[in-house]
Design an enzyme around this catalytic site. Structure first.
Site, PDB file in Angstrom:
ATOM      1  N   HIS A 102      44.995  53.013  11.936  1.00  0.00           N
ATOM      2  CA  HIS A 102      44.071  53.792  12.771  1.00  0.00           C
ATOM      3  C   HIS A 102      44.765  54.948  13.455  1.00  0.00           C
ATOM      4  O   HIS A 102      44.105  55.804  14.041  1.00  0.00           O
ATOM      5  CB  HIS A 102      43.393  52.899  13.812  1.00  0.00           C
ATOM      6  CG  HIS A 102      44.325  52.278  14.804  1.00  0.00           C
ATOM      7  ND1 HIS A 102      45.060  51.148  14.520  1.00  0.00           N
ATOM      8  CD2 HIS A 102      44.654  52.628  16.066  1.00  0.00           C
ATOM      9  CE1 HIS A 102      45.784  50.827  15.571  1.00  0.00           C
ATOM     10  NE2 HIS A 102      45.563  51.714  16.524  1.00  0.00           N
ATOM     11  N   HIS A 128      51.726  58.289  20.197  1.00  0.00           N
ATOM     12  CA  HIS A 128      50.819  58.329  19.053  1.00  0.00           C
ATOM     13  C   HIS A 128      49.770  59.405  19.291  1.00  0.00           C
ATOM     14  O   HIS A 128      49.687  59.980  20.376  1.00  0.00           O
ATOM     15  CB  HIS A 128      50.164  56.959  18.810  1.00  0.00           C
ATOM     16  CG  HIS A 128      49.312  56.498  19.948  1.00  0.00           C
ATOM     17  ND1 HIS A 128      49.776  55.727  20.990  1.00  0.00           N
ATOM     18  CD2 HIS A 128      47.998  56.720  20.232  1.00  0.00           C
ATOM     19  CE1 HIS A 128      48.795  55.496  21.845  1.00  0.00           C
ATOM     20  NE2 HIS A 128      47.711  56.092  21.410  1.00  0.00           N
ATOM     21  N   HIS A 130      45.637  61.079  18.656  1.00  0.00           N
ATOM     22  CA  HIS A 130      44.209  60.912  18.397  1.00  0.00           C
ATOM     23  C   HIS A 130      43.620  62.272  18.048  1.00  0.00           C
ATOM     24  O   HIS A 130      43.941  63.285  18.680  1.00  0.00           O
ATOM     25  CB  HIS A 130      43.479  60.359  19.627  1.00  0.00           C
ATOM     26  CG  HIS A 130      43.873  58.964  19.990  1.00  0.00           C
ATOM     27  ND1 HIS A 130      43.203  57.859  19.522  1.00  0.00           N
ATOM     28  CD2 HIS A 130      44.877  58.505  20.781  1.00  0.00           C
ATOM     29  CE1 HIS A 130      43.765  56.767  20.013  1.00  0.00           C
ATOM     30  NE2 HIS A 130      44.789  57.135  20.782  1.00  0.00           N
ATOM     31  N   HIS A 147      49.478  60.675  23.122  1.00  0.00           N
ATOM     32  CA  HIS A 147      49.635  59.691  24.183  1.00  0.00           C
ATOM     33  C   HIS A 147      51.077  59.204  24.210  1.00  0.00           C
ATOM     34  O   HIS A 147      51.605  58.752  23.184  1.00  0.00           O
ATOM     35  CB  HIS A 147      48.712  58.490  23.961  1.00  0.00           C
ATOM     36  CG  HIS A 147      47.268  58.796  24.195  1.00  0.00           C
ATOM     37  ND1 HIS A 147      46.249  57.938  23.826  1.00  0.00           N
ATOM     38  CD2 HIS A 147      46.670  59.867  24.772  1.00  0.00           C
ATOM     39  CE1 HIS A 147      45.084  58.478  24.160  1.00  0.00           C
ATOM     40  NE2 HIS A 147      45.317  59.649  24.729  1.00  0.00           N
ATOM     41  N   THR A 217      41.897  51.795  23.047  1.00  0.00           N
ATOM     42  CA  THR A 217      41.622  50.962  21.879  1.00  0.00           C
ATOM     43  C   THR A 217      41.421  49.532  22.365  1.00  0.00           C
ATOM     44  O   THR A 217      41.892  49.168  23.452  1.00  0.00           O
ATOM     45  CB  THR A 217      42.791  50.988  20.867  1.00  0.00           C
ATOM     46  OG1 THR A 217      43.998  50.604  21.528  1.00  0.00           O
ATOM     47  CG2 THR A 217      42.945  52.361  20.247  1.00  0.00           C
TER      48      THR A 217
END
Length: 284
Positions: A102, A128, A130, A147, A217
């Site tokens: 993801h 990571h 998004h 992030h 998440t």
């Protein structure tokens, strides 16, 4: 931007102490493990609106009152000069890059330094991305969000968010491009990338927003101290495509929808020399 009430900073400090003491620990390990049971497709049975129904331990995604992301609106933000400059001591460290399905994550294997908030050290664990951005600034969503996930010795989480618009390439991502190409479609693939300097991920910009929220998440654990940098960075179209091509089908857009503010305070720190520039921008 509206002036902060004189009581605002005191209230913010009390709220921060309240959450640190009584909110269940934000299990940032959930930001590390792959969760194949959820998706970002609003039309899907396991989409964001239904995360809280998928597993009992994910119920906070539906019932939580301080969820993330949010729209960081200057109309709801209060000046907080006492927050001061971000106090961090990042250092280059051995790292690996992982395709979690993801998202793409860079995990630090050794001490990569810390972010200090109210006298507590939050140690940098991983970064990571998004796409598009999860947080919005004054109603605007951007192309990408980074992030930087930190954990304290008590397993409390603090996350720095950095937003990107399309423009010049990002230097931090440029160094990782060969690994991103090899990550495409390879679930749970992990590669060592040698020494990575997290300061390059942190980038420029001293003004920032601060609020209490959650992981974005499942299990959406609350008690996360969020710091979102005001200055928007740039990423090239090519780099953005590398990130979206690497994740699995259905996760090319991996941003959780905005959550309700529910009366939360948003604090804003801006260096004195930048006040006029930021406030003028907020008025247009």
């Amino acid at each position: 931007m509206r002036s902060a009430p004189h009581l605002h900073l005191a209230v913010w400090a009390l709220l921060l102490l309240h959450f640190a003491a009584f909110v269940p620990e934000a299990r940032a390990q959930q930001e590390i493990d792959d969760e194949s049971e959820f998706s970002y497709d609003s039309r899907s049975e396991n989409g964001p609106e239904n995360w809280g129904k998928i597993k009992e331990e994910w119920v906070t995604c539906a019932t939580g009152r301080v969820q993330s992301p949010i729209d960081l609106s200057d109309r709801h933000a209060a000046q907080a000069p006492n927050l001061g400059y971000l106090h961090h001591s990042y250092r280059p460290a051995e790292a690996s890059i992982v395709n979690r399905g993801h998202d793409i994550t860079v995990t630090f294997q050794r001490d990569a330094g810390s972010l200090w908030i109210n006298g507590t050290a939050y140690h940098l664990r991983q970064v990571h991305w998004h796409s598009p951005s999860e947080h919005h600034l004054n109603g605007r969503q951007y192309s990408l969000e980074l992030h930087m996930v930190h954990l304290s010795a008590e397993n409390k989480a603090a996350v720095i968010g950095r937003l990107y618009k399309i423009g010049r390439r990002d230097h931090f991502l440029h160094e990782l491009e060969p690994y991103l190409r090899r990550m495409a479609g390879m679930k749970e693939k992990e590669e060592k990338v040698g020494v990575v300097d997290p300061w390059e991920a942190r980038g420029d910009g001293e003004a920032y927003y601060r609020y209490m929220g959650s992981l974005t998440t499942p299990a959406c654990d609350e008690g996360v101290i969020w710091t979102v940098i005001k200055r928007v960075a740039t990423v090239s179209t090519h780099q953005l495509k590398l990130l979206t091509d690497a994740v699995h089908d259905g996760f090319e857009m991996n941003a959780r929808p905005l959550q309700k503010l529910n009366g939360r305070y948003i604090s804003f720190f801006c260096p004195h020399d930048d006040h006029e520039r930021y406030y003028a921008a907020a008025d247009h």
